[in-house]
Design an enzyme around this catalytic site. Sequence first.
Site, PDB file in Angstrom:
ATOM      1  N   CYS A 138       0.723  -1.012   0.006  1.00  0.00           N
ATOM      2  CA  CYS A 138       0.038   0.241  -0.323  1.00  0.00           C
ATOM      3  C   CYS A 138       0.812   1.507  -0.101  1.00  0.00           C
ATOM      4  O   CYS A 138       0.321   1.912  -0.489  1.00  0.00           O
ATOM      5  CB  CYS A 138      -0.997  -0.174   1.235  1.00  0.00           C
ATOM      6  SG  CYS A 138      -1.259  -1.234   1.088  1.00  0.00           S
ATOM      7  N   CYS A 175      13.125   7.494 -11.768  1.00  0.00           N
ATOM      8  CA  CYS A 175      12.011   7.047 -11.581  1.00  0.00           C
ATOM      9  C   CYS A 175      12.340   6.846 -10.211  1.00  0.00           C
ATOM     10  O   CYS A 175      12.559   8.140  -9.215  1.00  0.00           O
ATOM     11  CB  CYS A 175      12.550   6.232 -11.991  1.00  0.00           C
ATOM     12  SG  CYS A 175      12.938   4.706 -11.055  1.00  0.00           S
TER      13      CYS A 175
END
EC number: 2.7.7.80
Lengths: 425, 110
Positions: free
Chosen positions: A183, A378
Amino acid sequence: MIVPGMGKEGQLRLINSRVLIIGAGGLGCPAAQYVAGAGVGTIGIVDGDVVETSNLHRQVGHATSRIGMKKVDSLITHLRGLNPLPTYIPHPFHLTPQNAADIISQYDLVMDCTDNPATRYLISDICVLLCKPLVSAASVQKSGQLIVLNCPPTPQGALDGKHAPCYRCCFRKPPPPSSMVSCGEAGIMGPVVGMMGVAQAGEAIKILASALHIPPDDSASPPPERNLHQPTLLIYTYDLDSAVGPYSFRALKMGGRKKNCFACGENSTLTLEGIKAGNPNYEQFCSVPTARCTLPPEGRITAAAYHAARERGELTEHILIDTRDSEHFSFGSIEGAVNVPFGKLLMKAAAIKRDGTPASEVLPPGLGEADAPIFVVCRRGLDSQETVEKLKELGLDHGGERRIMDIAGGMKAWKEEVDPSFPYI
Amino acid sequence: MSDATEVATIPITVDFSGGLEMLFDNQRRHSVALPAAQTSGKPANIAFLIDYLCKNLMKDPRSDLFVLDGHIRPGILVLINDADWELEGEEAYEIQPRDNILFVSTLHGG
């Protein structure tokens, strides 16, 4: 809470029940609130983590004032405010194969509110061996799932007639780790995980109030309402993007106990002693090694070194590609960065291979053909390495003439090494 | 199919959930006209559908997130008209008109 089907008898069963909530996070917090509110007599909570700011949007049992506190203590503080009457038992550590049976054996029903498959398989196996019903939920990004397992509980290996499935009956093998995201990593909508936690509490209360958690007694014939209900997996999908579709709930029909199930089936060799001794190995079962590329050191530059080179004016002509999703990019980026989300880049690369379109089209117009060196960044430094490989494979390095480098550690490293004010979320 | 006037197809809906929609143009529901027979002549079954989806519907090159070693990858449930495919014969289930096939990846977060 007096509704048809829930009267004094049900309430007394709740008071005399002991519920274990494993995980005091996005599922465990809302689940615990309603279990405590319903008047369950004893509530145990297992979690080894401490409260962090990023938890608060969904982990509603914690508070800004309790950041840094053990989650179990923080949640119990909150629950006492709601209902001081239950006995709350903190277990301020993570569940392990060594401690699981000792903890779970003290309770009547288990709620799996954890966040990783290894613990999910462990919990289910122990529940099978100890004959405990299990209410299991999971959620990530914009989806949630809920299933009641092992209820009514029956001994391992019992196969006459219909028996409830365990976690392994429904989910025989874990997904490869490369396809799983936590999550914290993938993101999650608070109301989605909250909905699943609340639904979990609803199922737990129902099971306890109707005494479905008590294993069958050989001497007495089971009461009629003990019939196995159709095992059902509830999936909830919530959408932010109208192009994807509206929200939906679906109730999916699952099979019962499987004859050949590793845990509850006919010839299962699973035992409590075995689990304690490390057999099966849950970590190994849930982590098949994955082939993610790692670039040689000369293909990488640290965030600090990249920043220093820019500051010294050594990188006037260069292209900086940021492969994060546009949602992350929208919160901030390094000056001059061009956003090319990793998924889109892979799709374009595949189309180039398939259709024979010019390789330069993988990047926005003008960037592919140029000679200026390319740097790729990234979020945490994995996708950028794959991007570098992909661009080289497409020949954008002009046979080695053009430098294509990865900024090691991504924007996380940028925040740590260069700009502490950067919103790494 | 130059000489065949038309290929018989079966109309079905295919749904993706739990993040799998990402591999299929971020669209959760697809109406699919599935060829009624495989190249071998056998009726279209789930295994054939999975192969067909990979070849015709998947926009994302990361097919290993959907299929591994020729079979649906571990961690994906297949539901035939809202029932676990294990109740229906798994890959061998022969697809019927207006079937709804749902692919859902199992979640572990919380």
